[in-house]
Design a protein around this motif. Structure first.
Motif, mmCIF file in Angstrom:
data_model
loop_
_atom_site.group_PDB
_atom_site.id
_atom_site.type_symbol
_atom_site.label_atom_id
_atom_site.label_comp_id
_atom_site.label_asym_id
_atom_site.label_seq_id
_atom_site.Cartn_x
_atom_site.Cartn_y
_atom_site.Cartn_z
ATOM 1 N N TRP A 99 40.843 45.902 52.826
ATOM 2 C CA TRP A 99 41.163 44.219 52.453
ATOM 3 C C TRP A 99 40.132 43.684 51.417
ATOM 4 C CZ3 TRP A 99 45.770 42.357 54.030
ATOM 5 C CH2 TRP A 99 46.409 42.929 55.202
ATOM 6 N N LYS A 100 40.904 42.943 50.435
ATOM 7 C CA LYS A 100 39.971 42.222 49.482
ATOM 8 C C LYS A 100 40.157 40.702 49.863
ATOM 9 C CE LYS A 100 40.172 46.032 46.120
ATOM 10 N NZ LYS A 100 38.821 46.421 46.424
ATOM 11 N N GLN A 101 38.971 40.060 50.179
ATOM 12 C CA GLN A 101 39.205 38.713 50.421
ATOM 13 C C GLN A 101 38.566 37.777 49.390
ATOM 14 O OE1 GLN A 101 37.490 37.540 54.606
ATOM 15 N NE2 GLN A 101 37.140 39.846 55.033
ATOM 16 N N VAL A 102 39.800 37.448 48.716
ATOM 17 C CA VAL A 102 39.404 36.594 47.369
ATOM 18 C C VAL A 102 40.157 35.132 47.409
ATOM 19 C CG1 VAL A 102 39.288 38.777 46.113
ATOM 20 C CG2 VAL A 102 41.422 37.878 46.353
ATOM 21 N N ASP A 103 39.873 34.563 46.345
ATOM 22 C CA ASP A 103 40.698 33.132 46.135
ATOM 23 C C ASP A 103 41.864 33.365 45.529
ATOM 24 O OD1 ASP A 103 40.043 33.217 43.486
ATOM 25 O OD2 ASP A 103 38.400 32.063 43.729
ATOM 26 N N GLN A 104 42.642 32.496 44.999
ATOM 27 C CA GLN A 104 44.228 32.486 44.701
ATOM 28 C C GLN A 104 44.033 33.099 43.267
ATOM 29 O OE1 GLN A 104 45.950 28.808 45.807
ATOM 30 N NE2 GLN A 104 47.302 29.912 46.805
ATOM 31 N N ALA A 105 43.068 32.632 42.317
ATOM 32 C CA ALA A 105 42.940 32.818 40.870
ATOM 33 C C ALA A 105 42.522 34.507 40.908
ATOM 34 C CB ALA A 105 41.958 32.126 40.409
ATOM 35 N N GLN A 106 41.471 35.055 41.688
ATOM 36 C CA GLN A 106 41.245 36.376 41.814
ATOM 37 C C GLN A 106 42.325 37.172 42.345
ATOM 38 O OE1 GLN A 106 37.812 35.473 44.468
ATOM 39 N NE2 GLN A 106 36.360 35.992 42.819
ATOM 40 N N ALA A 107 43.144 36.662 43.116
ATOM 41 C CA ALA A 107 44.297 37.450 43.862
ATOM 42 C C ALA A 107 45.192 37.737 42.638
ATOM 43 C CB ALA A 107 44.831 36.930 44.854
ATOM 44 N N GLN A 108 45.520 36.842 42.070
ATOM 45 C CA GLN A 108 46.531 36.833 40.740
ATOM 46 C C GLN A 108 45.986 37.973 39.722
ATOM 47 O OE1 GLN A 108 49.475 35.172 42.215
ATOM 48 N NE2 GLN A 108 49.559 36.108 39.994
ATOM 49 N N ASP A 109 44.536 37.753 39.444
ATOM 50 C CA ASP A 109 43.838 38.612 38.260
ATOM 51 C C ASP A 109 44.242 40.121 38.878
ATOM 52 O OD1 ASP A 109 42.344 39.034 35.875
ATOM 53 O OD2 ASP A 109 40.899 39.860 37.501
ATOM 54 N N LEU A 110 44.002 40.316 40.212
ATOM 55 C CA LEU A 110 44.084 41.610 41.000
ATOM 56 C C LEU A 110 45.347 42.339 40.731
ATOM 57 C CD1 LEU A 110 41.594 41.347 43.899
ATOM 58 C CD2 LEU A 110 41.086 42.663 41.866
ATOM 59 N N LEU A 111 46.380 41.282 41.005
ATOM 60 C CA LEU A 111 47.842 41.869 40.905
ATOM 61 C C LEU A 111 48.135 42.140 39.459
ATOM 62 C CD1 LEU A 111 49.460 39.101 43.496
ATOM 63 C CD2 LEU A 111 49.434 41.381 43.616
ATOM 64 N N ALA A 112 47.826 41.313 38.376
ATOM 65 C CA ALA A 112 48.147 41.228 37.103
ATOM 66 C C ALA A 112 47.170 42.572 36.434
ATOM 67 C CB ALA A 112 47.698 40.155 36.255
ATOM 68 N N SER A 113 46.184 43.154 36.925
ATOM 69 C CA SER A 113 45.738 44.321 36.574
ATOM 70 C C SER A 113 46.167 45.658 37.277
ATOM 71 C CB SER A 113 44.022 44.329 36.477
ATOM 72 O OG SER A 113 43.726 43.852 37.862
ATOM 73 N N GLY A 114 46.760 45.434 38.382
ATOM 74 C CA GLY A 114 47.312 46.548 39.243
ATOM 75 C C GLY A 114 46.159 47.023 40.122
ATOM 76 N N LYS A 115 45.109 46.296 40.458
ATOM 77 C CA LYS A 115 44.250 46.905 41.371
ATOM 78 C C LYS A 115 44.585 46.717 42.614
ATOM 79 C CE LYS A 115 40.571 46.227 37.782
ATOM 80 N NZ LYS A 115 39.362 45.329 37.449
ATOM 81 N N VAL A 116 45.368 45.908 42.951
ATOM 82 C CA VAL A 116 45.783 45.880 44.422
ATOM 83 C C VAL A 116 47.436 45.893 44.537
ATOM 84 C CG1 VAL A 116 44.056 44.223 45.221
ATOM 85 C CG2 VAL A 116 46.161 43.229 44.334
ATOM 86 N N TYR A 117 47.935 46.664 45.559
ATOM 87 C CA TYR A 117 49.211 46.655 45.973
ATOM 88 C C TYR A 117 50.017 45.396 46.496
ATOM 89 C CZ TYR A 117 48.436 51.659 44.950
ATOM 90 O OH TYR A 117 48.038 52.810 44.493
#
Length: 440
Positions: A99-117
């Motif tokens: 679990w990566k506890q992040v804010d919304q901007a960080q979550a979108q960046d992780l999604l956009a780089s394929g680092k989270v499923y």
């Protein structure tokens, strides 16, 4: 005087009987052992990696966003967003989810780089919406959002979505128990009380969309497979074609058999010739793959020039590896290269089943097997705007490593053979099978 043996008679004398040959144990031994080992090995490799993805979960990266800004409810020290986040992280089996506890901007960046499923998002008004359920001022049902990431593959995104939905549902049931036990809800009617037992709505939406013609996130895998197969098959065709043209192998196509004059050439120069031909023909095969997939079939693709360059280098790296292995292992080289580039590479690619959902052996293979590296690069170009941190940088590094290893291994082995005088022999018929001279 003995009668002369006609050509037809000599041909008849040379024919071995099938029944006699079938009784030779040595004729059966090698094919039986190799075929059995290949069958068992492939079965264990392919089925072993997909039987229990949920049971094999190991640190599957999933983001959780607590955007709740509401004040804690009466009698509580933390707002519900914080409580739900802590409960979700604590409830997961140890080591199963990262679990990566992040804010919304960080979550979108992780999604956009394929680092989270995927991601679990608790909105800003979550505590306020839950608190309003015990009053007459409730206007909306509290909602937790589950974000998917189809670019990482349909199964990986589905696993993360399932984990998030289960976590959100358990959080809703926990909150429901607290609400129904509260004195403020003692006088509500039965319908409202039923609603309060499971008060939170869970919505699922795409966190990082991909094109409609992207095979639900599978085009990256199949495109990579095409590149690997093009390099593998093309390399073997060049290997066999050159050996035939130089007179070191016979050519048999149906009833037509040819044997060309042998061209004097050592092993090292033969490998140089095959590698140069691989580099040239890979230009054609790479272009044909892209034309078929993008121009003919309409596969969604961006960064076309970069995709072509990457595809060519990927195909060439595989082809050079095939030539090096064939040069080193000779007759079994094609079997060895099949295991290196296909058999071991496919189940450890992480493109269909995430490596985080496979047994440890496959995660070990995924660290160096070529299809894992290449699929990450293709996925980055097709789905994640060719971001270096989405796997493209590592893919380029591993392609370079593949080039170096293929050249170093291939030429080290051929030069060793040449120095030892282990020259390639020209195919010759068995003297024992030569026709007897005609007697007069």
């Amino acid at each position: 005087m003995a009668s002369p043996i006609t050509p037809r008679g000599r041909a008849t004398q040379r024919q071995a009987r099938v029944a006699v040959l079938l009784r030779r144990p040595k004729l059966w031994l090698v094919p039986s052992v190799l075929a059995s080992l290949v069958a068992v090995g492939l079965s264990l490799l392919y089925m072993g990696g997909i039987l229990d993805p949920n049971g094999s979960l190991h640190r599957l990266p999933v983001a959780v966003v607590d955007a709740d800004t509401g004040a804690p409810l009466p009698g509580q020290r933390q707002n519900l967003g914080t409580q739900v986040t802590q409960a979700v992280v604590a409830a997961s089996p140890v080591g199963a989810v990262d679990w990566k506890q992040v804010d919304q901007a960080q979550a979108q960046d992780l999604l956009a780089s394929g680092k989270v499923y995927g991601a679990l998002v608790i909105p800003a008004d979550f505590t306020a919406s839950v608190g309003a359920l015990t009053t007459a001022h409730a206007t909306t049902r509290p909602t937790i959002a589950v974000l998917t990431n189809p670019g990482v593959g349909s199964l990986g995104s589905s696993l993360a979505s399932q984990i998030n939905q289960n976590a959100a549902h358990q959080a809703s049931l926990t909150i429901g128990k607290e609400l129904t036990a509260s004195p403020a809800t003692a006088s509500v009617d039965a319908t409202t009380r039923l609603l309060l037992t499971d008060p939170v709505a869970v919505t699922t939406q795409v966190g990082h969309p991909i094109g409609q013609h992207s095979g639900l996130g599978l085009t990256a895998f199949y495109y990579t497979l095409l590149l690997v197969l093009s390099g593998f098959v093309g390399g073997n065709l060049i290997h066999n074609g050159v050996d035939t043209a130089l007179g070191y192998a016979d050519s048999e196509i149906g009833p037509w058999h040819t044997r060309r004059p042998t061209v004097p050439i050592n092993r090292t120069r033969t490998l140089v010739l095959k590698m140069w031909m691989t580099a040239g023909i890979s230009v054609l095969t790479t272009t044909m793959v892209m034309v078929a997939c993008i121009a003919v079939l309409g596969m969604d693709a961006t960064h076309i020039p970069l995709l072509w360059i990457f595809s060519y280098c990927a195909c060439l790296a595989v082809g050079l590896g095939v030539q090096a292995i064939n040069a080193a292992f000779g007759g079994i080289g094609q079997l060895v290269s099949m295991f290196v580039f296909i058999a071991l590479s496919l189940p450890s690619s992480g493109a269909t089943v995430p490596l985080e959902a496979t047994p440890p052996f496959y995660r070990f293979l995924g660290a160096f097997e070529p299809m894992r590296q290449l699929s990450a690069g293709v996925r980055s170009i097709l789905y994640f705007d060719a971001r270096a941190d989405a796997g493209l940088a590592r893919a380029w590094i591993m392609i370079s490593v593949g080039f170096v290893l293929a050249l170093a291994f291939g030429f080290a082995m051929t030069r060793y053979y040449d120095r030892k005088g282990l020259h390639r022999l020209t195919p010759q018929p068995d003297p024992a099978e030569e026709p007897a001279p005609a007697q007069t």
